[in-house]
Design a protein around this motif. Sequence first.
Motif, PDB file in Angstrom:
ATOM      1  N   ARG A 105      48.556  33.517  81.237  1.00  0.00           N
ATOM      2  CA  ARG A 105      47.938  32.557  82.159  1.00  0.00           C
ATOM      3  C   ARG A 105      48.949  32.050  83.179  1.00  0.00           C
ATOM      4  NH1 ARG A 105      44.515  28.023  79.349  1.00  0.00           N
ATOM      5  NH2 ARG A 105      43.763  27.899  81.510  1.00  0.00           N
ATOM      6  N   ARG A 106      49.789  32.925  83.680  1.00  0.00           N
ATOM      7  CA  ARG A 106      50.757  32.560  84.711  1.00  0.00           C
ATOM      8  C   ARG A 106      50.047  32.495  86.060  1.00  0.00           C
ATOM      9  NH1 ARG A 106      54.927  35.762  85.939  1.00  0.00           N
ATOM     10  NH2 ARG A 106      54.018  37.672  85.079  1.00  0.00           N
ATOM     11  N   SER A 107      50.170  31.380  86.748  1.00  0.00           N
ATOM     12  CA  SER A 107      49.489  31.206  88.023  1.00  0.00           C
ATOM     13  C   SER A 107      50.042  32.139  89.099  1.00  0.00           C
ATOM     14  CB  SER A 107      49.605  29.750  88.484  1.00  0.00           C
ATOM     15  OG  SER A 107      50.972  29.372  88.617  1.00  0.00           O
ATOM     16  N   ALA A 108      51.328  32.498  89.002  1.00  0.00           N
ATOM     17  CA  ALA A 108      51.924  33.378  90.018  1.00  0.00           C
ATOM     18  C   ALA A 108      51.243  34.737  90.035  1.00  0.00           C
ATOM     19  CB  ALA A 108      53.425  33.536  89.764  1.00  0.00           C
ATOM     20  N   VAL A 109      50.809  35.215  88.878  1.00  0.00           N
ATOM     21  CA  VAL A 109      50.142  36.511  88.807  1.00  0.00           C
ATOM     22  C   VAL A 109      48.845  36.489  89.612  1.00  0.00           C
ATOM     23  CG1 VAL A 109      49.028  38.156  87.234  1.00  0.00           C
ATOM     24  CG2 VAL A 109      51.177  37.057  86.585  1.00  0.00           C
ATOM     25  N   ASN A 110      48.192  35.362  89.629  1.00  0.00           N
ATOM     26  CA  ASN A 110      46.945  35.220  90.381  1.00  0.00           C
ATOM     27  C   ASN A 110      47.180  34.900  91.853  1.00  0.00           C
ATOM     28  OD1 ASN A 110      44.754  32.851  91.237  1.00  0.00           O
ATOM     29  ND2 ASN A 110      43.819  34.689  90.371  1.00  0.00           N
ATOM     30  N   ILE A 111      48.227  34.124  92.147  1.00  0.00           N
ATOM     31  CA  ILE A 111      48.430  33.625  93.511  1.00  0.00           C
ATOM     32  C   ILE A 111      49.129  34.635  94.408  1.00  0.00           C
ATOM     33  CG2 ILE A 111      49.695  31.898  94.856  1.00  0.00           C
ATOM     34  CD1 ILE A 111      49.114  29.895  92.654  1.00  0.00           C
ATOM     35  N   VAL A 112      50.165  35.319  93.909  1.00  0.00           N
ATOM     36  CA  VAL A 112      50.978  36.188  94.770  1.00  0.00           C
ATOM     37  C   VAL A 112      50.156  37.293  95.432  1.00  0.00           C
ATOM     38  CG1 VAL A 112      52.878  37.845  94.776  1.00  0.00           C
ATOM     39  CG2 VAL A 112      53.138  35.656  93.607  1.00  0.00           C
ATOM     40  N   PRO A 113      49.301  38.031  94.710  1.00  0.00           N
ATOM     41  CA  PRO A 113      48.479  39.027  95.420  1.00  0.00           C
ATOM     42  C   PRO A 113      47.595  38.400  96.497  1.00  0.00           C
ATOM     43  CG  PRO A 113      48.436  39.437  93.064  1.00  0.00           C
ATOM     44  CD  PRO A 113      49.093  38.120  93.247  1.00  0.00           C
ATOM     45  N   MET A 133      46.192  45.611  91.828  1.00  0.00           N
ATOM     46  CA  MET A 133      47.476  45.172  91.289  1.00  0.00           C
ATOM     47  C   MET A 133      47.374  44.687  89.848  1.00  0.00           C
ATOM     48  SD  MET A 133      49.428  43.184  94.409  1.00  0.00           S
ATOM     49  CE  MET A 133      50.779  42.791  93.282  1.00  0.00           C
ATOM     50  N   LEU A 134      46.355  43.920  89.526  1.00  0.00           N
ATOM     51  CA  LEU A 134      46.300  43.273  88.223  1.00  0.00           C
ATOM     52  C   LEU A 134      45.477  44.041  87.198  1.00  0.00           C
ATOM     53  CD1 LEU A 134      45.886  39.554  89.382  1.00  0.00           C
ATOM     54  CD2 LEU A 134      47.971  40.906  89.061  1.00  0.00           C
TER      55      LEU A 134
END
Length: 371
Positions: A172-180, A335-336
């Motif tokens: 649940r890391r927010s960076a994984v969702n935000i960076v793309p 990406m994810l």
Amino acid sequence: MSLRRLFAIVLKELRQMRRDRITLAMIVGIPVMQLVLFGYAINLNLRGLSTGIADQANSAASRAVVMDMVATGVIKPTVSATTPRELMERLRRGEISIGVVIPPDFERRRFEGREAVQILVDGSDTVVQSAAIQLAQLPLDPRPSSNTAPLKAGPGQGGGPVSVVTFYNPERRSAVNIVPGLIGVILTMTMVLFTGVAIVRERERGNMELLIATPVSRSELMIGKVLPYAAIGLIQTTVVLALGVWLFEVPIRGSVLDVYLAAVLLILANLTLGLLISTKAQSQFQAMQMTFFVFLPSILLSGFMFPFAGMPRVVQWLAEVLPLTHFLRLIRGVMLRGASLLELWPDVLALLAFTAVMMTLAISRFRKRLD
């Protein structure tokens, strides 16, 4: 200081502002737009998440469990599957956000207090994860039969009768969702702005006279304006990708080529939109003002900052017109979730159609004349 001269300057600015329709529109339009978007369109409480159901038990009790979940309003069954593998495949392609799996031995598991319901979640959106965990904490069947034990909710991420299994971002890391998504936000802001002032700048600097005297056609001029900025957009994409992988350890599970192809689709869509703005604006300042009217709805309604599923249906239809909405689905899918562009073809076609329409309108509106 002369109050008379000061009043004259103030009066002159008010008259000039009155003649500037775009400035007048911003004076009223920006507060109205923000009030409507934040008060009506944006809703942090998710409702109607697209859900796939794999009810392998197919019993009265299992159907009651599904009905209790649907009654919460959080999920909306859109897909029926026979195996968990089918649900995982649909999760990967972005067709559903949540999958509910009820095993064949549901009754026995429920009686023994073991894991009886499994909720599969697309973790590329952290807000969906939170909604699924809340869903798992509900007492799903308050009407147990006399020979079975009641099905109570498990402790969130698993270990109880109802467990939540998160794919693609279990931490649940927010960076994984935000960076793309930042790739799309940056490209939307810069590409529309760059080309929005392109034609206007030529007119203000007096270069339009030279272009008029050349045999360059309208199509050649417009496309020639777009191509250099497309290269700049790819450079920006590379910078964000490199920093995202290096600093935040954001994975790229799909093809890197698909990532760049998705970026190219968004770049072309935004560049053609910027060209259309440049044919309407009378100055570079007006072009920047019009760009703001595009950028604000894009960042708020595309699903980057606020959950798309929480918006009213009418607002979702409006968001489908925005290129950033489709790009976010593409980039997060590639990406994810490791999906390919072919599997995400509806959003690819939407971006291509948007580009074609905007380029056609921009070319038709542009005239090689100073007036």
